[in-house]
Design a protein around this motif. Sequence first.
Motif, PDB file in Angstrom:
ATOM      1  N   THR A 312     -10.499 -36.992 -41.778  1.00  0.00           N
ATOM      2  CA  THR A 312      -9.250 -36.929 -41.021  1.00  0.00           C
ATOM      3  C   THR A 312      -9.402 -37.705 -39.721  1.00  0.00           C
ATOM      4  O   THR A 312     -10.463 -37.695 -39.092  1.00  0.00           O
ATOM      5  CB  THR A 312      -8.848 -35.480 -40.701  1.00  0.00           C
ATOM      6  N   ILE A 355      -7.061 -39.146 -44.233  1.00  0.00           N
ATOM      7  CA  ILE A 355      -5.749 -38.715 -43.741  1.00  0.00           C
ATOM      8  C   ILE A 355      -5.649 -39.073 -42.266  1.00  0.00           C
ATOM      9  O   ILE A 355      -6.491 -38.669 -41.460  1.00  0.00           O
ATOM     10  CB  ILE A 355      -5.547 -37.193 -43.920  1.00  0.00           C
ATOM     11  N   GLU A 397      -1.610 -41.179 -45.847  1.00  0.00           N
ATOM     12  CA  GLU A 397      -2.715 -40.937 -46.784  1.00  0.00           C
ATOM     13  C   GLU A 397      -3.297 -42.278 -47.228  1.00  0.00           C
ATOM     14  O   GLU A 397      -2.564 -43.198 -47.581  1.00  0.00           O
ATOM     15  CB  GLU A 397      -2.211 -40.153 -47.997  1.00  0.00           C
TER      16      GLU A 397
END
Length: 499
Positions: A312, A355, A397
């Motif tokens: 992330t 992400i 994404e």
Amino acid sequence: MQQDILINWSPQETRVAIVEHGAVQELHLERTLERGLVGNVYMGKVVRVLPGMQSTFIDIGLERAAFLHVADLLPSAAAVRGEGEPSQPRPGGNGQVPIERQVFEGQALMVQVIKDPIGTKGARLSTQISIAGRLLVFLPQDEHVGVSQKIPAAQREDLRRRLQALVGDAASGGGGGFILRTNAEDSSDAELAEDIAYLRKAWARTKAAAQKLPPASLLHQDLDLLQRVLRDLVTEETQSIRLDSREQFDKLQAFGREFMPAATQKLQHYKGERPIFDLFSIDDEVAKALGRRVDLKSGGYLIVDQTEALTTVDVNTGGYVGARNFDDTIFKTNLEAAGAIARQLRLRNLGGIIIVDFIDMVRDEHRAAVLAELRKQLGRDRVKTTASGFSPLGLVEMTRKRTRESLAHMLCEPCAICRGTGAVKTARSVTYDILREILREARQFNPREFRVVASPKVVELFLDEESQHLAGLSDFIGKPISLQAESAMGPEQYDIVLL
């Protein structure tokens, strides 16, 4: 975009940095005792077939068994020791021949590593062998002749016809397919014919080794990192390749003159007094790439968290307040972050699912511009990367092909104290764990005394704020409780000694 390649060599490790305009874009490491396996060809032995997963585990001599999926299994390659044609079982309902009808336990298979072992996962294998040369990739089990898609379409057909004629006329023996690499766009017929002969000889040596060596043997090894620099990393934008070892410079120059003469012209021996990586503060950049926070020039910053499942990236404005209004401040931060994210993916070699949480943008044109900039920056990546649009939650994404360990996994290991969680219990939580454990022990045993051995911080808390609770427990169980501080213990470690 102009780039320089810096190579720092030592007997135990080779480090290669790709620098563009003074900023490190990629870092490649190869350690003598931990050399990558991708491209290596082995004679493997099937140790377990898993019909439910349509895969098999194969012993190739590594610590962990390697993994072969049915999609990477060529029916023609299922023959023992890479020769002959196996019987063709009837395809299943989906058109794919079930793996249990193609291989069996104890069978010898010639396999190639297509993905290095990562974490707890073994190497990924394929029976579709390919051997890379300077200009071509050889497919010994195929007859296809193709051209890299990166070459303009107008030139591909002509190159394919030239290559087809050379493949058929090569005096070193026929058979096999070839794919023309991007750097072979301007190569002469003589250079291509030379590469064809070299690759066919390499395959002949590999087959000969397969006939002689036992299972779990290495048949063919890919080039080392120094040689792969000339083969894979040098582009038209590369201005120089500087290497700080005279011995390796001479070896690489000899290799390059034979296989990559154009790239060899850019090779230089670095003789400076300063370590070569100090020229662009590369070691400092590596240290930053191992941290969570990445500062942006504007004052904003990124937070990068890598887990086993995904990575992330969180974008924050930080101290940046320089735009005319709040929307523009967010937009400029996200725009700068897009380029920084693409660079961090390359530098850290992050793969798998990624992400990105950009700062929320209200205007659609801002979102479109940020996404376009991100895709533009990702287009410079030599590893296949794809990015979708913004999700309903405002997240982007992405997927990036995972070919080797990330930089953090190569250089670091989980913390021995927190065991990789990134957090430890507070001293007060540990004291309460100890009190519960003493009560549990008192119900099972009848010692003369309980002694608590713990970190100094925990013992100090017992002597101060938690002294009343410790005394109360001692009265309740009717046994004395003594304390012993041990500086070598971690914050969560303790022992309860029965005396």
